[in-house]
Design a protein around this motif. Structure first.
Motif, PDB file in Angstrom:
ATOM      1  N   GLY A   1      17.388  30.727   0.572  1.00  0.00           N
ATOM      2  CA  GLY A   1      17.850  29.338   0.684  1.00  0.00           C
ATOM      3  C   GLY A   1      16.744  28.395   0.238  1.00  0.00           C
ATOM      4  N   VAL A   2      16.363  27.509   1.152  1.00  0.00           N
ATOM      5  CA  VAL A   2      15.293  26.571   0.785  1.00  0.00           C
ATOM      6  C   VAL A   2      13.919  27.118   1.189  1.00  0.00           C
ATOM      7  CG1 VAL A   2      16.644  24.437   0.803  1.00  0.00           C
ATOM      8  CG2 VAL A   2      15.658  25.291   2.939  1.00  0.00           C
ATOM      9  N   ASN A   3      13.897  28.256   1.895  1.00  0.00           N
ATOM     10  CA  ASN A   3      12.607  28.807   2.328  1.00  0.00           C
ATOM     11  C   ASN A   3      12.087  29.855   1.346  1.00  0.00           C
ATOM     12  OD1 ASN A   3      12.664  27.242   4.657  1.00  0.00           O
ATOM     13  ND2 ASN A   3      13.798  28.810   5.788  1.00  0.00           N
ATOM     14  N   LEU A   4      10.785  29.986   1.335  1.00  0.00           N
ATOM     15  CA  LEU A   4      10.158  31.007   0.508  1.00  0.00           C
ATOM     16  C   LEU A   4       9.413  31.980   1.407  1.00  0.00           C
ATOM     17  CD1 LEU A   4       8.651  28.838  -2.375  1.00  0.00           C
ATOM     18  CD2 LEU A   4      10.650  30.350  -2.495  1.00  0.00           C
ATOM     19  N   GLN A   5       9.402  33.214   0.976  1.00  0.00           N
ATOM     20  CA  GLN A   5       8.727  34.261   1.740  1.00  0.00           C
ATOM     21  C   GLN A   5       7.672  34.861   0.815  1.00  0.00           C
ATOM     22  OE1 GLN A   5      10.191  35.330   4.857  1.00  0.00           O
ATOM     23  NE2 GLN A   5       8.480  36.713   5.224  1.00  0.00           N
ATOM     24  N   CYS A   6       6.489  35.077   1.373  1.00  0.00           N
ATOM     25  CA  CYS A   6       5.423  35.635   0.544  1.00  0.00           C
ATOM     26  C   CYS A   6       4.664  36.666   1.367  1.00  0.00           C
ATOM     27  CB  CYS A   6       4.493  34.495   0.100  1.00  0.00           C
ATOM     28  SG  CYS A   6       3.108  35.028  -0.881  1.00  0.00           S
ATOM     29  N   ARG A   7       4.566  37.879   0.841  1.00  0.00           N
ATOM     30  CA  ARG A   7       3.890  38.953   1.555  1.00  0.00           C
ATOM     31  C   ARG A   7       2.438  38.965   1.083  1.00  0.00           C
ATOM     32  NH1 ARG A   7       3.476  44.525   0.896  1.00  0.00           N
ATOM     33  NH2 ARG A   7       3.677  45.721   2.838  1.00  0.00           N
TER      34      ARG A   7
END
Ligand code: ZN
Ligand code: ZN
Length: 385
Positions: free
Chosen positions: A273-279
């Motif tokens: 959605g509007v969020n980003l995920q970064c590992r």
């Protein structure tokens, strides 16, 4: 409801000549043409009436029968001389009220399929909608972009101004369907309507088709369009450009152009959605001791993040408003960092030595392991009974 006299319908006196009938019909048909009377609900009925009257009066035999017997000449297919033609084309003069009732039903049914105007007999057919697939990077989706795209489409023919007729001559009413765009065939009690084969439902034919477009009123062309893709688009976002689709047939309105957006996968960021995920991988020592790391942001900058001492793998940290912009305004989403503690590999003998020494000194450094093996022990004990 009593039927109006055919001569009255055309505004003529009984005994009008063939020329007068033709002239009167053209004038009326032009006035009442559905394309010009979108706001006049009566125009359609009157247009039908005019066509029906002309259908009879233009035909010598039928006119003679009508002059002699009036409407009863054609009722129930049994009237006096020269009555109902088989397979009643168009006008419907040879068919009783039963067929008219059916035709209303068919008008409703077909209205949606035949493209364009109410009742499905818009002569100038609306152009098709076009779909254009646009791939953008996540950075482009973040920033928005302006781009010039080339769309293969058909545009109005310049040689005939879209009319389809050579030298801009007016197309004439199709003789097969009297301009209705549909023909009817009566089989027993049933009346079947289908698209007129002569004019393909347009209701008009062209005697001298334009040589440039072959009578379609449109030509194939590549068109350059500059488009604006707003920030925040996602895979599946559709952008509608009204009137930028294919040109209509013979001057009909153009269709729309839909741009279907597909956002490419990103190496660093996963989007939800509007969020980003970064590992983010962190070393075992940093995770244990704590420390600052730098992470990239989608805007192209970097953010400093403090890793608390004793962080475990999978720990989530939030960077507020570092996510994607919302498509319809209203700020940005967040960016989430997930820590991945990396076990060191390719150890030298010195490192191994240090780790072994570290391990021998470890006592209460692994509470999760301790609690897990405690649970395992009681599980086994319980099994023994
Ligand atoms: Zn036709
Ligand atoms: Zn043309």
């Amino acid at each position: 409801m009593s039927k109006r006299d055919y001569y009255d319908v055309l505004g003529l006196n009984k005994g009008a000549s063939a020329d007068e009938i033709k002239k009167a019909y053209r004038k009326k048909a032009k006035e009442l043409h559905p394309d010009r009377n979108a706001d006049n609900p009566d125009a359609e009925t009157q247009f039908k009436e005019v066509n029906e009257a002309y259908d009879v009066l233009k035909d010598g035999d039928r006119k003679a029968a009508y002059d002699r017997f009036g409407h009863s000449a054609f009722e129930g297919g049994m009237g006096g001389g020269g009555g109902g033609r088989p397979g009643g084309m168009g006008g419907g003069a040879g068919q009783g009220d039963f067929a008219s009732a059916f035709s209303d039903v068919f008008d409703d049914l077909f209205g949606d399929f035949m493209g364009g105007g109410r009742g499905g007999r818009s002569r100038a057919a609306r152009g098709s909608d076009l779909r254009y697939n646009l791939r953008v990077t996540l950075e482009e989706a973040y920033n928005g972009l302006s781009k010039t795209i080339t769309v293969p489409t058909s545009v109005q023919c310049g040689a005939c101004s879209g009319s389809g007729a050579e030298g801009g001559a007016e197309p004439t009413t199709c003789p097969t369907c009297s301009g209705m765009g549909k023909v009817r065939a009566t089989q027993g009690f049933f009346t079947v309507e289908r698209t007129c084969p002569t004019c393909s439902g347009l209701g008009q034919i062209i005697k001298n088709p334009c040589t440039t477009c072959g009578g379609n009123g449109r030509v194939q062309k590549e068109r350059a369009l500059s488009i604006n893709v707003p920030p925040g688009v996602e895979t599946g976002t559709r952008i509608r450009l009204a009137g930028e689709g294919e040109a209509g047939m013979r001057g009909g309105p153009p269709g729309d152009l839909y741009i279907f957006v597909e956002v490419e996968r990103h190496d660093i960021f996963d989007r939800e959605g509007v969020n980003l995920q970064c590992r983010v991988p962190v070393s075992m020592a940093t995770a244990a001791l704590g420390g600052d790391i730098e992470v990239p942001t989608i805007a192209g900058g970097r953010s400093r993040v403090s890793i608390p001492a004793g962080s475990q793998s999978g720990r989530q940290m939030r960077l507020r408003s570092k996510g994607m912009p919302a498509l319809r305004g209203g700020g940005h989403g967040d960016m989430f960092i997930e820590l991945a503690v990396e076990t060191p590999v390719n150890l030298t003998s010195r490192q191994k030595e240090l780790l072994k020494e570290f391990d021998s000194l470890s006592e209460d450094n692994n509470p999760e392991s301790k609690s897990f093996f405690k649970s395992v022990k009681s599980f086994w004990d319980a099994m023994k009974g």
